[in-house]
Design a protein around this motif. Structure first.
Motif, short mmCIF file in Angstrom:
data_model
loop_
_atom_site.label_atom_id
_atom_site.label_comp_id
_atom_site.label_asym_id
_atom_site.label_seq_id
_atom_site.Cartn_x
_atom_site.Cartn_y
_atom_site.Cartn_z
N ILE A 91 52.44 25.60 43.20
CA ILE A 91 53.11 24.57 43.73
C ILE A 91 52.50 23.16 42.96
N LEU A 92 51.20 23.25 42.67
CA LEU A 92 50.72 22.02 42.11
C LEU A 92 51.24 21.98 40.72
N THR A 93 51.43 23.21 39.81
CA THR A 93 51.67 23.44 38.63
C THR A 93 53.12 22.68 38.47
N SER A 100 50.63 13.94 42.41
CA SER A 100 49.85 13.02 41.91
C SER A 100 50.41 11.73 42.18
N LYS A 101 51.34 11.17 41.81
CA LYS A 101 51.79 9.78 42.13
C LYS A 101 51.77 9.37 43.54
N TRP A 105 45.64 9.44 43.99
CA TRP A 105 44.67 8.40 44.16
C TRP A 105 43.69 8.89 45.24
N LEU A 106 44.08 9.59 46.35
CA LEU A 106 43.11 9.96 47.42
C LEU A 106 42.35 11.21 46.89
N TRP A 107 42.86 12.12 46.71
CA TRP A 107 42.63 13.72 46.41
C TRP A 107 41.74 13.83 45.08
N ILE A 108 42.18 13.23 44.16
CA ILE A 108 41.64 13.36 42.59
C ILE A 108 39.99 13.00 42.88
N PRO A 109 39.70 11.74 43.28
CA PRO A 109 38.29 11.35 43.31
C PRO A 109 37.59 12.08 44.38
#
Length: 168
Positions: A91-93, A100-101, A105-109
């Motif tokens: 799903i992420l791929t 990501s948009k 902003w929340l999950w990547i950091p």
């Protein structure tokens, strides 16, 4: 789990190649779909009160007691984790740009400082569990508390709070 994750990470290109080929996609689809259908069927039989033919009537309780207890990491939970990882990765791929948009902003950091967040969540859990008289079974209380703690962890990562002390 950690060792398996390291091995999977080391061989990720080979594993991705095997799972994303034509045969890999078919086998993964059959495996995930069949496993999910089986679990839903057995669960529905238990909750609706019918026997899940060709399985015994006690199949749900037997599986729950021998494979899905939360105390130990039993085989059923390992299978769930494996399938969840495969489906999540797919799903992420496929949908990475919109995901990501929306929430990057929340999950990547938080993901980039995952050990740091893991260490803090232990202290958060202890602090929250120490509050007397809160009905933790209430959905909205759980939703608000979990959301607040995720945002607090994100804020702490963004401000690099105690980064020099706690490993990342």
């Amino acid at each position: 789990m950690f060792t398996h994750g390291l091995v999977l990470g080391y061989y990720r290109r080979q594993i991705i190649g095997a799972l994303t080929g034509r045969l890999g996609k078919v086998l993964v689809g059959i495996g995930v779909g069949g496993y999910a259908a089986f679990l839903v069927y057995v669960w529905a039989a238990n909750h609706a009160g019918f026997t899940p033919v060709p399985f015994p009537a006690s199949m749900y309780e037997d599986l729950y007691n021998t494979a899905y207890q939360r105390v130990d990491l039993q085989w059923g939970r390992l299978v769930d984790i494996a399938f969840f990882a495969i489906v999540s990765y797919a799903i992420l791929t496929v949908f990475w740009k919109p995901i990501s948009k929306a929430i990057g902003w929340l999950w990547i950091p938080i993901g980039q400082a995952s050990l740091y967040v893991f260490v803090w969540q232990v202290f958060f859990a202890l602090a929250i569990a120490s509050i007397p008289g809160v009905p933790w079974g209430d959905f909205w209380i759980g939703f608000v508390v979990h959301s607040a703690l995720i945002l607090l962890a994100w804020y702490m990562v963004r401000k690099k709070f105690l980064f020099s002390v706690i490993p990342r």
